[in-house]
Scaffold this active site. Structure first.
Site, short mmCIF file in Angstrom:
data_model
loop_
_atom_site.label_atom_id
_atom_site.label_comp_id
_atom_site.label_asym_id
_atom_site.label_seq_id
_atom_site.Cartn_x
_atom_site.Cartn_y
_atom_site.Cartn_z
CG ASP A 55 120.41 134.45 -91.77
OD1 ASP A 55 121.20 135.40 -92.03
OD2 ASP A 55 119.23 134.66 -91.44
CG ASP A 59 120.67 136.85 -96.19
OD1 ASP A 59 119.85 135.95 -95.99
OD2 ASP A 59 120.88 137.78 -95.38
CG ASP A 76 121.57 148.13 -94.14
OD1 ASP A 76 122.52 147.49 -94.63
OD2 ASP A 76 120.85 147.67 -93.23
P1 ATP Z 1 121.36 139.81 -89.37
O1 ATP Z 1 120.81 138.79 -90.32
O2 ATP Z 1 122.58 139.41 -88.66
O3 ATP Z 1 120.34 140.41 -88.52
P2 ATP Z 1 121.83 141.22 -91.83
O4 ATP Z 1 122.72 142.38 -92.14
O5 ATP Z 1 122.12 139.96 -92.55
O6 ATP Z 1 121.85 141.03 -90.27
P3 ATP Z 1 119.23 141.05 -93.01
O7 ATP Z 1 117.98 141.68 -92.56
O8 ATP Z 1 119.35 139.58 -93.04
O9 ATP Z 1 120.36 141.67 -92.10
O10 ATP Z 1 119.52 141.65 -94.43
C1 ATP Z 1 120.54 141.15 -95.31
C2 ATP Z 1 121.20 142.30 -96.04
O11 ATP Z 1 120.24 142.98 -96.82
C3 ATP Z 1 121.78 143.37 -95.14
O12 ATP Z 1 123.07 143.04 -94.71
C4 ATP Z 1 121.77 144.57 -96.05
O13 ATP Z 1 122.84 144.54 -96.96
C5 ATP Z 1 120.49 144.38 -96.82
N1 ATP Z 1 119.36 145.05 -96.15
C6 ATP Z 1 118.49 144.51 -95.27
N2 ATP Z 1 117.58 145.40 -94.87
C7 ATP Z 1 117.87 146.54 -95.50
C8 ATP Z 1 117.30 147.83 -95.53
N3 ATP Z 1 116.22 148.11 -94.80
N4 ATP Z 1 117.86 148.76 -96.32
C9 ATP Z 1 118.92 148.47 -97.08
N5 ATP Z 1 119.52 147.30 -97.11
C10 ATP Z 1 119.01 146.33 -96.34
MG MG Z 2 120.92 138.11 -92.47
#
Ligand code: ATP
Ligand code: MG
Length: 486
Positions: free
Chosen positions: A52, A54, A128
Site C-alpha cells: 500500500d 502511505d 524506524d
Molecule cells: P509494509 O506496509 O510493507 O509492511 P511499511 O514500512 O510501510 O511496511 P507500515 O507499518 O505501513 O510499514 O508503516 C509505514 C511507515 O511508518 C514505515 O515505513 C515507517 O517509516 C513508519 N513506522 C511504522 N511503524 C513504525 C515504528 N514502530 N516506529 C517508527 N516508525 C514506524
Molecule cells: Mg505500509
C-alpha cells in the site's frame, strides 16, 4: 539532505494508483506539503510490488479532514492520523511528527502518545529504518533522502535511525519489524542493531498490548516469507515472547505449513492467519487433551477444554479475535471427524464449511510424517476428485475396511457414539465466555453428572464408559444392515 531524481531509480507517477496521487495532489493544492513515505517508496525502489502507499503531510489531521470532508476520518489516540477514502481505496495520511514530549513516555522509555506535530526533518528522525524514511513527491518526481538511505538500499542493509537501543526501548515492536523486513526484503541487519538485539531486549515485548502483537503476528504470517522469519524469531528470542507456550522449534509440520502459506501468497491466494495459529498450537492442544484424558475426562470434553485452555494461554501474548479462535477450534475438531468418519456422514463432512481448512490441516500433518492420520489425508484428497459412482464405491470400501478393523480389534476403541447419520454435530460449541471456574467444574471426572449428560447428548466418551460398550453393538449392526448409499 539529498534530493534524488525519482526516474533515476525507476520510480514514476504512472506506477502509482490514482488514489494516492489524488490525495497528494489535493493536499498540495490546498497549500500543504505532501509526500508518499514508507514501505511504498522502499518497495518501488527495490522493484517489489508495494502493499500500500502511505501519505505524510504538514497538515494536521483536522486540516486533512477539511480538505477531504466526509471522505476523511480521524482515527487513533496514541498515534492520531487521517484515513482518506478514495473510491475503494483507503489512504492513511499521517502528519509530520516532532519528538514526543517527556511526559508521554513510560518509565521504560516507551512512547505512550505520539501526537506532537512537527517538520519533515523532525518526522524523518522518528521513523524506524533508513529505507523506510524516503519521501517521494510524485508530481515533482523527487525523493528526499535525509540519511543516505539510498546507500542502504544498494547494500541491502537494515539500519535503524538513531541509537538502536533507544529506538527499541521507545517501541519494542521495532524488534519484530526488524525481523519482518530482514526476512521480507532479504536484507542484512546492521551490526549496531545486532549488538543490542539480545534476549533481554526482547523481554520489552511483554509491555506491548496483546492486541498489537496479534496484529504484528498477522503481518509476519502473511508477508510471504514466513519460513524465513520463523527461524529469525527463534534465533533472536522473539518467538518466546510471541508464542510463549510453544516449543521454539520449527517442526516439520510447522515448516510445511509455513511453506504452504508462502506459496499461497506468491500465487495470489488469500490466507487465514488463524490457520497458522492452529498449526503452531496443535502440539500444545494435543498435550493438553492428553492431560484431561488422563484425568478421566471424556474425549470430546477433553478436546473442548484443551482447545479453550491453549487459546486462553496464547491470548496473554497475542489476543486472537473470537472468530479466529472459533476457526482454530473447529479445525482441530475436524481432525477427529475426518479421521474416523461415519460412512453416512462422509458426503456431509465434505460439504462442511470447515472441511477445506480441516482437510488441508490433516494433509499437512500427514505429509509431515504424522502417522496418527492413518492415511486419511490421502483418502480425502482422492475422494474429492471422484465422480459420484466412484465416491459411492470408495465409501463402501471404506465401510468394509472399517467394519473389518473393528471386528479384528479386541480392545475397546475411543470413538464417537452413533448420532443422527445424515448430519453432523456442531464442531465446537460457543462457550469461550465461560469463566475459568465454571470450566473447571465441567471438566470433572467421568462419574460426574456433567459428563453423563455429555455422553447422552452425543459427544464421544471415555473408552471404559458402559454407554460406549452398549452403543458399539448397536452401531455395528446398523452398519451391516444399512449401506452408506441407502
Ligand atoms: P509494509 O506496509 O510493507 O509492511 P511499511 O514500512 O510501510 O511496511 P507500515 O507499518 O505501513 O510499514 O508503516 C509505514 C511507515 O511508518 C514505515 O515505513 C515507517 O517509516 C513508519 N513506522 C511504522 N511503524 C513504525 C515504528 N514502530 N516506529 C517508527 N516508525 C514506524
Ligand atoms: Mg505500509
Amino acid at each position: 539532505m539529498h534530493t534524488l531524481r525519482a526516474s533515476k531509480y525507476g520510480l514514476s507517477i504512472k506506477q502509482l494508483p490514482s488514489s494516492i496521487v489524488e490525495v497528494i495532489d489535493a493536499l498540495t493544492k490546498a497549500g500543504y506539503q505532501a509526500y508518499i513515505v514508507g514501505g511504498g517508496v522502499r518497495d518501488l525502489m527495490l522493484g517489489l510490488q508495494p502493499k500500500d502507499f502511505d501519505a505524510v503531510t504538514n497538515a494536521t489531521p483536522a486540516q486533512v479532514k477539511e480538505v477531504f470532508g466526509r471522505r476523511c476520518r480521524i482515527i487513533g489516540r496514541r498515534f492520531e492520523l487521517a484515513h482518506v477514502y478514495i473510491g475503494r481505496d483507503l489512504i492513511e495520511v499521517a502528519t509530520f511528527r516532532a519528538p514526543p514530549k517527556k511526559a508521554v513516555t513510560s518509565a521504560q522509555g516507551m512512547i505512550l502518545r505520539d501526537n506532537n506535530w512537527g517538520t519533515i526533518e523532525q518526522d524523518f528522525v522518528r521513523r524506524d529504518f533508513s529505507i523506510n524514511a524516503m519521501y517521494y513527491q510524485p508530481r515533482q518526481g523527487v525523493i528526499l533522502d535525509f540519511c543516505n538511505a539510498i546507500d542502504d538500499v544498494k547494500s541491502r542493509t537494515l539500519r535503524l535511525l538513531g541509537d538502536p537501543k533507544t529506538r527499541f526501548e521507545e517501541d519494542p515492536v521495532r524488534m519484530l519489524r526488524t525481523l519482518r523486513f530482514a526476512a521480507k526484503l532479504n536484507f542484512s541487519i546492521a551490526p549496531e542493531i545486532l549488538d543490542v538485539f539480545t534476549p533481554e531486549m526482547t523481554q520489552l515485548l511483554r509491555d506491548i498490548s496483546p492486541h498489537r502483537l496479534y496484529d504484528e503476528s498477522q503481518k509476519l504470517f502473511t508477508m510471504g516469507h514466513l519460513q524465513h522469519v520463523l527461524s529469525l524469531l527463534i534465533d533472536f528470542g522473539v518467538w518466546k515472547q510471541l508464542f510463549a507456550e510453544v516449543r521454539p522449534e520449527v517442526s516439520k509440520f510447522i515448516a510445511l505449513a509455513a511453506r504452504n502459506t508462502d506459496q499461497r501468497i506468491q500465487i495470489g491466494k488469500t490466507i487465514n492467519p488463524a490457520f497458522f495459529y492452529a498449526v503452531l498450537l496443535w502440539n500444545n492442544f494435543l498435550e493438553r487433551t492428553d492431560f484431561y484424558a488422563a484425568k478421566g475426562v471424556v474425549a470430546a470434553e477433553a478436546r473442548a477444554q484443551a482447545g479453550l485452555d491453549v487459546l486462553k494461554r496464547q491470548s496473554t501474548r497475542t489476543i486472537i479475535p473470537r472468530f479466529a479462535e472459533t476457526f482454530i477450534r473447529e479445525v482441530w475438531e475436524m481432525q477427529t471427524r475426518l479421521l474416523n468418519p461415519k460412512p453416512q456422514q462422509i458426503e456431509v463432512l465434505a460439504g462442511h464449511a470447515r472441511f477445506r481448512a480441516g482437510f488441508d490441516f490433516l494433509l499437512l500433518r500427514e505429509k509431515s510424517g504424522d502417522e496418527n492420520t492413518q492415511g486419511m489425508g490421502q483418502w480425502w484428497e482422492a475422494y474429492q476428485d471422484m465422480t459420484t459412482d466412484e465416491k459411492e464405491a470408495a465409501i463402501a470400501q471404506y465401510n468394509r475396511q472399517r467394519a473389518k478393523t473393528r471386528r479384528s480389534q479386541s480392545k475397546v476403541r475411543i470413538e464417537e457414539p452413533e448420532v443422527d447419520s445424515s448430519s453432523i454435530a456442531p464442531l465446537v460449541t460457543e462457550a469461550p465466555t465461560r469463566s475459568r471456574r465454571s470450566r473447571q467444574k465441567s471438566s470433572a471426572p467421568v462419574t460426574s453428572p456433567a459428563v453423563a449428560f455429555s455422553a447422552q447428548s452425543g459427544d464421544s466418551i471415555d473408552a471404559n464408559h458402559p454407554i460406549l460398550k452398549r452403543k458399539r453393538v448397536q452401531r455395528d449392526l446398523s452398519q451391516v444392515i444399512f449401506g452408506p448409499t441407502q
